[in-house]
Motif scaffolding. Structure first.
Motif, mmCIF file in Angstrom:
data_model
loop_
_atom_site.group_PDB
_atom_site.id
_atom_site.type_symbol
_atom_site.label_atom_id
_atom_site.label_comp_id
_atom_site.label_asym_id
_atom_site.label_seq_id
_atom_site.Cartn_x
_atom_site.Cartn_y
_atom_site.Cartn_z
ATOM 1 N N GLY A 209 0.780 -1.221 0.000
ATOM 2 C CA GLY A 209 0.000 0.000 0.000
ATOM 3 C C GLY A 209 0.812 1.271 0.000
ATOM 4 N N GLU A 210 2.113 1.196 -0.301
ATOM 5 C CA GLU A 210 2.971 2.372 -0.325
ATOM 6 C C GLU A 210 3.035 2.942 -1.740
ATOM 7 O OE1 GLU A 210 6.738 1.335 1.264
ATOM 8 O OE2 GLU A 210 5.934 0.557 3.151
ATOM 9 N N LEU A 211 3.644 4.123 -1.848
ATOM 10 C CA LEU A 211 3.764 4.798 -3.137
ATOM 11 C C LEU A 211 4.952 4.230 -3.893
ATOM 12 C CD1 LEU A 211 2.759 7.057 -5.011
ATOM 13 C CD2 LEU A 211 4.369 8.603 -3.859
ATOM 14 N N ALA A 212 4.727 3.745 -5.119
ATOM 15 C CA ALA A 212 5.788 3.190 -5.950
ATOM 16 C C ALA A 212 6.272 4.221 -6.956
ATOM 17 C CB ALA A 212 5.282 1.938 -6.668
ATOM 18 N N SER A 213 7.416 3.949 -7.566
ATOM 19 C CA SER A 213 7.973 4.892 -8.541
ATOM 20 C C SER A 213 7.182 4.897 -9.846
ATOM 21 C CB SER A 213 9.439 4.542 -8.822
ATOM 22 O OG SER A 213 9.532 3.249 -9.404
ATOM 23 N N ARG A 214 6.460 3.808 -10.132
ATOM 24 C CA ARG A 214 5.627 3.745 -11.331
ATOM 25 C C ARG A 214 4.537 2.713 -11.105
ATOM 26 N NH1 ARG A 214 7.316 -0.391 -15.151
ATOM 27 N NH2 ARG A 214 8.932 -1.704 -14.214
ATOM 28 N N ASP A 215 3.582 2.682 -12.004
ATOM 29 C CA ASP A 215 2.474 1.739 -11.888
ATOM 30 C C ASP A 215 2.168 1.181 -13.269
ATOM 31 O OD1 ASP A 215 0.443 0.228 -10.930
ATOM 32 O OD2 ASP A 215 -0.971 1.884 -10.620
ATOM 33 N N SER A 216 1.837 -0.124 -13.303
ATOM 34 C CA SER A 216 1.496 -0.771 -14.569
ATOM 35 C C SER A 216 0.694 -2.026 -14.266
ATOM 36 C CB SER A 216 2.762 -1.118 -15.366
ATOM 37 O OG SER A 216 3.506 -2.115 -14.694
ATOM 38 N N VAL A 217 0.162 -2.606 -15.320
ATOM 39 C CA VAL A 217 -0.610 -3.844 -15.163
ATOM 40 C C VAL A 217 0.286 -4.960 -14.638
ATOM 41 C CG1 VAL A 217 -1.894 -5.609 -16.421
ATOM 42 C CG2 VAL A 217 -2.253 -3.187 -16.969
ATOM 43 N N ALA A 218 1.508 -5.063 -15.177
ATOM 44 C CA ALA A 218 2.428 -6.109 -14.738
ATOM 45 C C ALA A 218 2.815 -5.938 -13.274
ATOM 46 C CB ALA A 218 3.678 -6.110 -15.617
ATOM 47 N N LEU A 219 3.037 -4.690 -12.861
ATOM 48 C CA LEU A 219 3.392 -4.443 -11.466
ATOM 49 C C LEU A 219 2.264 -4.836 -10.527
ATOM 50 C CD1 LEU A 219 5.282 -1.020 -11.675
ATOM 51 C CD2 LEU A 219 6.224 -3.201 -10.923
ATOM 52 N N ARG A 220 1.041 -4.520 -10.897
ATOM 53 C CA ARG A 220 -0.092 -4.878 -10.035
ATOM 54 C C ARG A 220 -0.266 -6.396 -9.955
ATOM 55 N NH1 ARG A 220 -2.351 -0.228 -12.500
ATOM 56 N NH2 ARG A 220 -3.443 -1.509 -14.063
ATOM 57 N N ALA A 221 -0.038 -7.092 -11.064
ATOM 58 C CA ALA A 221 -0.121 -8.555 -11.033
ATOM 59 C C ALA A 221 0.966 -9.145 -10.137
ATOM 60 C CB ALA A 221 -0.003 -9.110 -12.451
ATOM 61 N N ALA A 222 2.209 -8.605 -10.255
ATOM 62 C CA ALA A 222 3.292 -9.081 -9.392
ATOM 63 C C ALA A 222 3.011 -8.748 -7.934
ATOM 64 C CB ALA A 222 4.614 -8.458 -9.834
ATOM 65 N N ALA A 223 2.437 -7.563 -7.681
ATOM 66 C CA ALA A 223 2.112 -7.171 -6.308
ATOM 67 C C ALA A 223 1.067 -8.107 -5.704
ATOM 68 C CB ALA A 223 1.612 -5.730 -6.279
ATOM 69 N N GLN A 224 0.105 -8.521 -6.522
ATOM 70 C CA GLN A 224 -0.916 -9.445 -6.030
ATOM 71 C C GLN A 224 -0.292 -10.789 -5.653
ATOM 72 O OE1 GLN A 224 -4.136 -9.988 -8.766
ATOM 73 N NE2 GLN A 224 -5.319 -11.310 -7.394
ATOM 74 N N ALA A 225 0.626 -11.286 -6.482
ATOM 75 C CA ALA A 225 1.290 -12.544 -6.158
ATOM 76 C C ALA A 225 2.149 -12.418 -4.907
ATOM 77 C CB ALA A 225 2.142 -12.996 -7.345
ATOM 78 N N ILE A 226 2.882 -11.304 -4.790
ATOM 79 C CA ILE A 226 3.724 -11.084 -3.610
ATOM 80 C C ILE A 226 2.877 -10.984 -2.355
ATOM 81 C CG2 ILE A 226 5.221 -9.380 -2.505
ATOM 82 C CD1 ILE A 226 6.492 -8.863 -5.211
ATOM 83 N N ALA A 227 1.763 -10.269 -2.425
ATOM 84 C CA ALA A 227 0.901 -10.119 -1.257
ATOM 85 C C ALA A 227 0.357 -11.469 -0.798
ATOM 86 C CB ALA A 227 -0.246 -9.161 -1.575
ATOM 87 N N GLY A 228 -0.033 -12.320 -1.750
ATOM 88 C CA GLY A 228 -0.554 -13.634 -1.379
ATOM 89 C C GLY A 228 0.490 -14.497 -0.701
ATOM 90 N N TYR A 229 1.674 -14.571 -1.279
ATOM 91 C CA TYR A 229 2.733 -15.386 -0.670
ATOM 92 C C TYR A 229 3.218 -14.782 0.647
ATOM 93 C CZ TYR A 229 3.215 -18.515 -4.649
ATOM 94 O OH TYR A 229 2.990 -19.463 -5.607
#
Length: 566
Positions: A209-229
């Motif tokens: 939930g922090e501010l990232a340097s950029r945002d994209s579809v790939a980043l959000r997908a990776a963030a979802q996987a990281i959050a789950g694990y």
């Protein structure tokens, strides 16, 4: 509050409860007659508390150190599995791309040419007698620089072409409706190392939930996987730690009895902890030495050892990119050794007499009131930041030395000089010698002084003939510590002596030291495959060997006089 924090607090409560339960159970086992216990009740409490908390907190420590890496690896593995099809398509596209194949072939040929020139230059450098050909060596160096620039440009072209193909394949995958995790895995697999780290960092920030340097579809997908694990690993670590705490509490509580050797078990655990601490310290030292040695061997593979140790010119500037002016570099470290030795000697000439004499006065002549005031005031010098000493040397001591020697008729006296750095460094080191020597002199038994006075010796004779020889091992240790402090000082040298690697015996000229060059070589944007950067490790290895030799000499002195006065 995270689940890890909650479990840690619960474990602290369990540790306190374990101590109370273990102690109470031991007392109850003998019905209050604690004389019948093999160990004191507190040892039983310590035993239960240790096995309740130590394994669980050890597991939490492992999670704190390696938990993030484990989550990243699990997420990357899942995303790469999702991107297998896109990566296969990329491999097929690159295998069929004639431009990429031709560029790669040209880059391989140029790399081979650079390697051949490096081997030929190394052979000429090591040649002796009639086999030496300075003119040919100069021509080969020029060819090496040209080939290196061409090779760098060719590799840049290969990378640019590959990135263009990667982007084209990604665009086709998006048009074909590839999933977001597949696109994330594709970007992770094909991105350079620096971009891959940035991608993971931004993904973790989005997941938390922090501010990232950029945002994209790939980043959000990776963030979802990281959050789950991350959630799964965190819950697993917390549950396992809590289970270890409960298991340790139950097993150790059941062992409490009147004849249970709780003290022996606790002392074995403490001994094991002390041994582990010693092993960690030793392994840390071994790791430092091996890292220095490994990188130094890589450096000496391109620069001969004798040229490094006995070369008279230090200029580690070489071309590492196509847009740089090529230089072959000179790695003769004698100017650095000479500058380090000169500044250290000047500092010790100032610090040793003043520090030692002040220690003798404070311990043997000064009254209690003066000692209580003078010693803390003297030790304030040790608390002043080195950058303040550097400012003082640059703005006050350096100009004063220049004015003085110019008035005496010396020409070309510079503000930044070895004398300025050595004088200020000596002032900084005075408290190290003074305080330690004072403690050592005070530790000399009073009976030695009384015996000397009884034989009719004066105070000065007692100090010179009895006290100082008896305190010599400790004084040598204090001087050794001061020398190590002087050799390792960086900030004062940078500001007061400059950064020029000049081979000179004149203390009024600018010099530099080993530590300053190490800092300069390892800061900024550097490539750790170039001799320029690897030379810092070689300098560190030389510094380590010199310090080791000083320790050995000091140890020999200490052993010699301890046999005489103990």
């Amino acid at each position: 509050m995270s689940i890890i924090t909650i479990v840690a607090l619960a474990l602290l409560v369990m540790i306190a409860g374990g101590f109370y339960v273990g102690r109470s159970r031991a007392i109850a086992a003998v019905e209050g007659a604690t004389a019948g216990l093999h160990s004191l009740p507190n040892y039983h409490g310590y035993y239960v508390a240790i096995w309740t908390g130590v394994p669980a907190f050890f597991l939490l420590g492992l999670y704190a150190i390696f938990g993030g890496q484990l989550v990243d690896r699990l997420a990357i593995s899942e995303l790469r599995v999702q991107a297998v099809e896109i990566n296969s398509r990329l491999d097929d596209t690159l295998a069929a791309d004639t431009d990429f194949i031709e560029l790669n072939h040209a880059a391989d040929n140029l790399r081979g040419r650079v390697d051949a020139l490096n081997d030929e230059i190394s052979a000429l450098r090591s040649a002796r007698g009639d086999n030496r050909d300075p003119d040919r060596l100069t021509r080969l160096r020029a060819e090496q620089i040209e080939a290196l620039n061409l090779s760098t440009a060719a590799e840049d072209a290969v990378r640019a072409r590959r990135q263009a193909v990667v982007a084209a394949v990604e665009a086709d995958a998006v048009a074909d409706g590839a999933s977001e995790p597949a696109l994330a895995g594709y970007e992770l697999a094909q991105a350079p190392h620096e971009r891959r780290q940035l991608f993971l960092s931004d993904s973790r920030r989005i997941a938390s939930g922090e501010l990232a340097s950029r945002d994209s579809v790939a980043l959000r997908a990776a963030a979802q996987a990281i959050a789950g694990y991350d959630k799964s690993v965190k819950i697993g670590a917390a549950a396992l730690a809590l289970a270890l705490g409960v298991l340790g509490f139950g097993l150790t509580r059941a062992r409490i009895a009147s004849q249970f050797r709780a003290r022996n078990n606790v002392e074995r655990l403490v001994t094991a902890a002390l041994l582990l601490s010693s092993v960690i310290a030793i392994l840390t030292t071994v790791g430092i030495v091996l890292s220095l040695l490994f990188e130094s061997l890589r450096f000496f593979a391109s620069v001969p050892v004798l040229d490094f140790l006995f070369g008279l010119q230090w200029s580690p500037q070489i071309a590492i990119r196509a847009d740089q002016v090529g230089q072959s570099g000179a790695f003769g470290a004698v100017p650095l050794f000479a500058g380090t030795a000169m500044i250290t000697v000047i500092a010790m000439v100032v610090a040793v007499p003043i520090g030692l004499f002040s220690a003798i006065y404070l311990s043997e002549y000064a009254g209690p009131k003066f000692r209580q005031i003078a010693k803390p005031v003297l030790e304030i010098l040790a608390g002043i930041p080195t950058v303040v000493y550097g400012f003082f040397a640059l703005l006050a001591v350096g100009p004063a030395i220049r004015t003085l020697f110019t008035a005496l008729g010396f020409e070309s006296v510079v503000t930044q000089s070895a004398l300025s750095a050595g004088l200020v460094m000596g002032v900084m080191i005075i408290p190290f010698i003074s305080s330690l020597s004072d403690d050592v002199i005070n530790a000399v038994p009073q009976s030695l002084r009384d015996g000397s006075f009884a034989m009719g010796a004066t105070r000065s004779e007692t100090i010179t003939k009895i006290v100082m020889p008896a305190a010599l091992p400790g004084i040598v240790g204090a001087i050794l510590l001061a020398v190590s402090r002087a050799v390792g000082e960086t900030m004062i040298v940078v500001m007061a002596a400059g950064q020029g690697a000049n081979l000179t015996a004149n203390p009024l000229e600018s010099v530099t030291t080993i530590t300053v060059q190490i800092v300069m070589l390892l800061t900024g944007d550097q490539e750790f495959d170039s001799p320029k950067t690897l030379s810092a490790f070689a300098l560190g290895l030389v510094l380590f060997v010199l310090t080791l030799l000083m320790n050995v000499v000091a140890l020999r002195v200490v052993q010699k006089y301890r046999e005489k006065y103990d």
